[in-house]
Scaffold this active site. Sequence first.
Site, mmCIF file in Angstrom:
data_model
loop_
_atom_site.group_PDB
_atom_site.id
_atom_site.type_symbol
_atom_site.label_atom_id
_atom_site.label_comp_id
_atom_site.label_asym_id
_atom_site.label_seq_id
_atom_site.Cartn_x
_atom_site.Cartn_y
_atom_site.Cartn_z
ATOM 1 N N ASP A 52 39.566 -1.334 109.163
ATOM 2 C CA ASP A 52 39.692 -2.728 108.898
ATOM 3 C C ASP A 52 40.400 -3.361 109.919
ATOM 4 O O ASP A 52 41.445 -3.160 110.428
ATOM 5 C CB ASP A 52 40.195 -3.164 107.674
ATOM 6 C CG ASP A 52 40.228 -4.468 107.139
ATOM 7 O OD1 ASP A 52 39.058 -4.909 106.964
ATOM 8 O OD2 ASP A 52 41.174 -4.970 107.385
ATOM 9 N N TYR A 57 44.008 -10.785 114.254
ATOM 10 C CA TYR A 57 44.924 -9.553 114.406
ATOM 11 C C TYR A 57 45.346 -9.674 115.908
ATOM 12 O O TYR A 57 44.760 -8.809 116.654
ATOM 13 C CB TYR A 57 44.584 -8.414 113.721
ATOM 14 C CG TYR A 57 44.303 -8.432 112.277
ATOM 15 C CD1 TYR A 57 44.600 -9.391 111.576
ATOM 16 C CD2 TYR A 57 43.904 -7.353 111.747
ATOM 17 C CE1 TYR A 57 44.597 -9.581 110.199
ATOM 18 C CE2 TYR A 57 43.660 -7.472 110.186
ATOM 19 C CZ TYR A 57 43.829 -8.346 109.516
ATOM 20 O OH TYR A 57 43.533 -8.423 108.217
ATOM 21 N N GLN A 178 38.626 -7.808 99.211
ATOM 22 C CA GLN A 178 39.781 -7.525 99.988
ATOM 23 C C GLN A 178 40.930 -8.420 99.510
ATOM 24 O O GLN A 178 40.782 -9.555 99.916
ATOM 25 C CB GLN A 178 39.596 -7.474 101.534
ATOM 26 C CG GLN A 178 41.011 -6.966 102.069
ATOM 27 C CD GLN A 178 40.656 -6.797 103.760
ATOM 28 O OE1 GLN A 178 41.645 -6.994 104.280
ATOM 29 N NE2 GLN A 178 39.702 -6.402 104.133
ATOM 30 N N SER A 208 49.197 -2.342 100.761
ATOM 31 C CA SER A 208 49.203 -1.220 100.028
ATOM 32 C C SER A 208 50.664 -0.422 99.938
ATOM 33 O O SER A 208 51.142 0.184 99.040
ATOM 34 C CB SER A 208 48.220 0.072 100.475
ATOM 35 O OG SER A 208 46.979 -0.748 100.597
ATOM 36 N N LYS A 217 62.128 3.049 104.187
ATOM 37 C CA LYS A 217 62.710 3.151 105.625
ATOM 38 C C LYS A 217 63.756 2.116 105.859
ATOM 39 O O LYS A 217 64.514 1.985 106.848
ATOM 40 C CB LYS A 217 61.918 3.364 106.698
ATOM 41 C CG LYS A 217 61.163 2.098 106.925
ATOM 42 C CD LYS A 217 60.081 2.356 108.347
ATOM 43 C CE LYS A 217 59.166 1.175 108.467
ATOM 44 N NZ LYS A 217 58.395 1.245 109.656
ATOM 45 N N GLY A 286 48.228 0.261 106.883
ATOM 46 C CA GLY A 286 48.414 0.259 108.435
ATOM 47 C C GLY A 286 49.310 0.978 108.830
ATOM 48 O O GLY A 286 50.215 1.864 108.134
ATOM 49 N N GLN A 292 53.303 8.082 111.153
ATOM 50 C CA GLN A 292 52.986 7.156 109.852
ATOM 51 C C GLN A 292 51.572 7.222 109.502
ATOM 52 O O GLN A 292 51.676 7.813 108.212
ATOM 53 C CB GLN A 292 53.142 5.621 110.233
ATOM 54 C CG GLN A 292 54.324 5.120 110.968
ATOM 55 C CD GLN A 292 54.662 3.723 111.222
ATOM 56 O OE1 GLN A 292 53.535 2.987 111.348
ATOM 57 N NE2 GLN A 292 55.663 3.303 111.305
HETATM 58 N N1 LIG Z 1 42.579 -9.733 104.261
HETATM 59 C C1 LIG Z 1 44.049 -10.237 104.220
HETATM 60 O O1 LIG Z 1 44.208 -11.429 104.225
HETATM 61 C C2 LIG Z 1 45.032 -9.242 104.912
HETATM 62 C C3 LIG Z 1 46.375 -9.399 104.907
HETATM 63 C C4 LIG Z 1 47.164 -8.553 105.345
HETATM 64 C C5 LIG Z 1 46.612 -7.203 105.745
HETATM 65 N N2 LIG Z 1 45.410 -7.066 105.731
HETATM 66 C C6 LIG Z 1 44.799 -5.786 105.878
HETATM 67 O O2 LIG Z 1 45.607 -4.537 105.127
HETATM 68 C C7 LIG Z 1 45.953 -3.611 106.227
HETATM 69 C C8 LIG Z 1 47.121 -3.069 105.444
HETATM 70 O O3 LIG Z 1 48.197 -4.037 105.175
HETATM 71 P P1 LIG Z 1 49.458 -4.055 106.347
HETATM 72 O O4 LIG Z 1 49.248 -3.106 107.802
HETATM 73 O O5 LIG Z 1 49.773 -5.513 106.504
HETATM 74 O O6 LIG Z 1 50.598 -3.379 105.647
HETATM 75 P P2 LIG Z 1 50.916 -2.026 104.953
HETATM 76 O O7 LIG Z 1 49.662 -1.253 104.812
HETATM 77 O O8 LIG Z 1 51.521 -2.283 103.492
HETATM 78 O O9 LIG Z 1 52.118 -1.483 105.516
HETATM 79 C C9 LIG Z 1 51.979 -1.010 106.936
HETATM 80 C C10 LIG Z 1 52.983 -1.116 107.949
HETATM 81 O O10 LIG Z 1 54.101 -0.243 107.277
HETATM 82 C C11 LIG Z 1 54.740 0.680 108.393
HETATM 83 N N3 LIG Z 1 54.336 1.977 107.959
HETATM 84 C C12 LIG Z 1 53.062 2.547 107.479
HETATM 85 N N4 LIG Z 1 53.243 3.700 107.349
HETATM 86 C C13 LIG Z 1 54.391 4.179 107.467
HETATM 87 C C14 LIG Z 1 55.039 5.498 107.491
HETATM 88 N N5 LIG Z 1 54.349 6.405 106.645
HETATM 89 N N6 LIG Z 1 56.315 5.541 107.602
HETATM 90 C C15 LIG Z 1 57.130 4.508 108.032
HETATM 91 N N7 LIG Z 1 56.453 3.240 108.252
HETATM 92 C C16 LIG Z 1 55.201 3.215 107.800
HETATM 93 C C17 LIG Z 1 54.096 0.148 109.670
HETATM 94 O O11 LIG Z 1 54.826 -0.982 110.074
HETATM 95 P P3 LIG Z 1 56.443 -0.906 110.991
HETATM 96 O O12 LIG Z 1 56.476 0.357 111.681
HETATM 97 O O13 LIG Z 1 56.460 -1.933 111.715
HETATM 98 O O14 LIG Z 1 57.398 -1.015 109.713
HETATM 99 C C18 LIG Z 1 52.647 -0.403 109.172
HETATM 100 O O15 LIG Z 1 52.245 -1.376 110.271
HETATM 101 C C19 LIG Z 1 46.270 -4.494 107.634
HETATM 102 O O16 LIG Z 1 46.240 -3.886 108.691
HETATM 103 C C20 LIG Z 1 44.992 -5.403 107.544
HETATM 104 O O17 LIG Z 1 44.024 -4.514 107.836
HETATM 105 C C21 LIG Z 1 44.477 -8.021 105.251
#
Ligand SMILES: NC(=O)c1ccc[n+]([C@@H]2O[C@H](COP(=O)([O-])OP(=O)(O)OC[C@H]3O[C@@H](n4cnc5c(N)ncnc54)[C@H](OP(=O)(O)O)[C@@H]3O)[C@@H](O)[C@H]2O)c1
Length: 317
Positions: A52, A57, A178, A208, A217, A286, A292
Amino acid sequence: MNVFGYTVNGTQCSRLVFGAWAIGGAFTGKVDDKESLNTLAFAFENGISFFDTAPVYGNGHSEWLLGQFAQNKRTKIFIATKGGISWKTHSSGQRVMEPYGSSKNLKRELEASLRRLNTDYIDLYQLHWPDPKTDIAETFETLTQFQTEGSIRFIGVSNFALSQLKQAKKYAEIIALQNQYNLLSREVETELLPFIEQEDMYFLSYGSLAYGIFTGKFYPSYPFAENDWRKTGISPTNNYFIPSNFEHHLKQVNQLKVLAEELHCSPAQLAIAWLLRHPRIYPLVGAKTIGQIKDNIQALQVNVTSEIEKELDHVFT
Ligand SMILES: NC(=O)c1ccc[n+]([C@@H]2O[C@H](COP(=O)([O-])OP(=O)(O)OC[C@H]3O[C@@H](n4cnc5c(N)ncnc54)[C@H](OP(=O)(O)O)[C@@H]3O)[C@@H](O)[C@H]2O)c1
């Protein structure tokens, strides 16, 4: 129409979706393109086939990276991107994103996305935010036209309330929503998830991992980079990182860690596995590094017992 979870023209959609926001590099600190490409490749080699992204982005950078990665494997991956946002410069000089679902803007954005993604079709094209200023019929008839022409296969929406989703469905066959959903933000449970079920649709959860909080962390006064939105906590969708909330969430995560230990998994895996219980939810996660994504993929092996589920409800609601 049942799409996700099935092989579609040879494309298997994985339950876990790689969220490519962070690798765009604009909102959550520094990223290294070589490492991002290695992370995408590792995800693919380990069963992730659903990706996605969005034009905003990193001003196209996330899409461009996915386009590089997708070369020679286009038919084996399912690409979701978005449209319907434009940048406006306010009188103060500040550049801000605004929803813009006009036919003209969507056509311009789709063309640019196809170019960056290095493809002639998008699997799932989502309206990124509802646009109250544009006639909803114009927006969704345009998306249906893209579908008829073959430049997109399926239509989705993002950040929609139930009433907006019902309206949009009058003009297009929408298969996915989404929105933000995780252990901290449960609003979609009351109306939207039952509607998704009833309409035979799919739900892509974003945030998520609560943007990293559930990995366990972080700590108070964590040194977020200057260009990382989590430093100020200002977001249109949540206030998890506002200092007083952040400290409370860190305490909740200490309890998440204890429950994860009972299941012999990491707290991030437990938070993702909790979403996976619902068969219509495809969690977006993400990742910036192989470490990660490797951790997150293991969530597919975690079985959340009903006792742990009750404990999680107790901690997070
Ligand atoms: N539709 C919308 O308006 C909208 C809004 C937001 C997001 N999204 C979509 O949803 C996806 C997921 O949300 P998100 O990426 O913002 O947040 P997320 O999945 O809640 O968190 C991802 C972030 O957490 C950290 N991370 C992930 N796995 C890890 C692990 N195993 N150990 C340590 N740190 C870890 C990384 O950042 P760090 O290393 O920098 O901490 C990563 O970028 C996005 O990539 C995007 O595709 C959509």
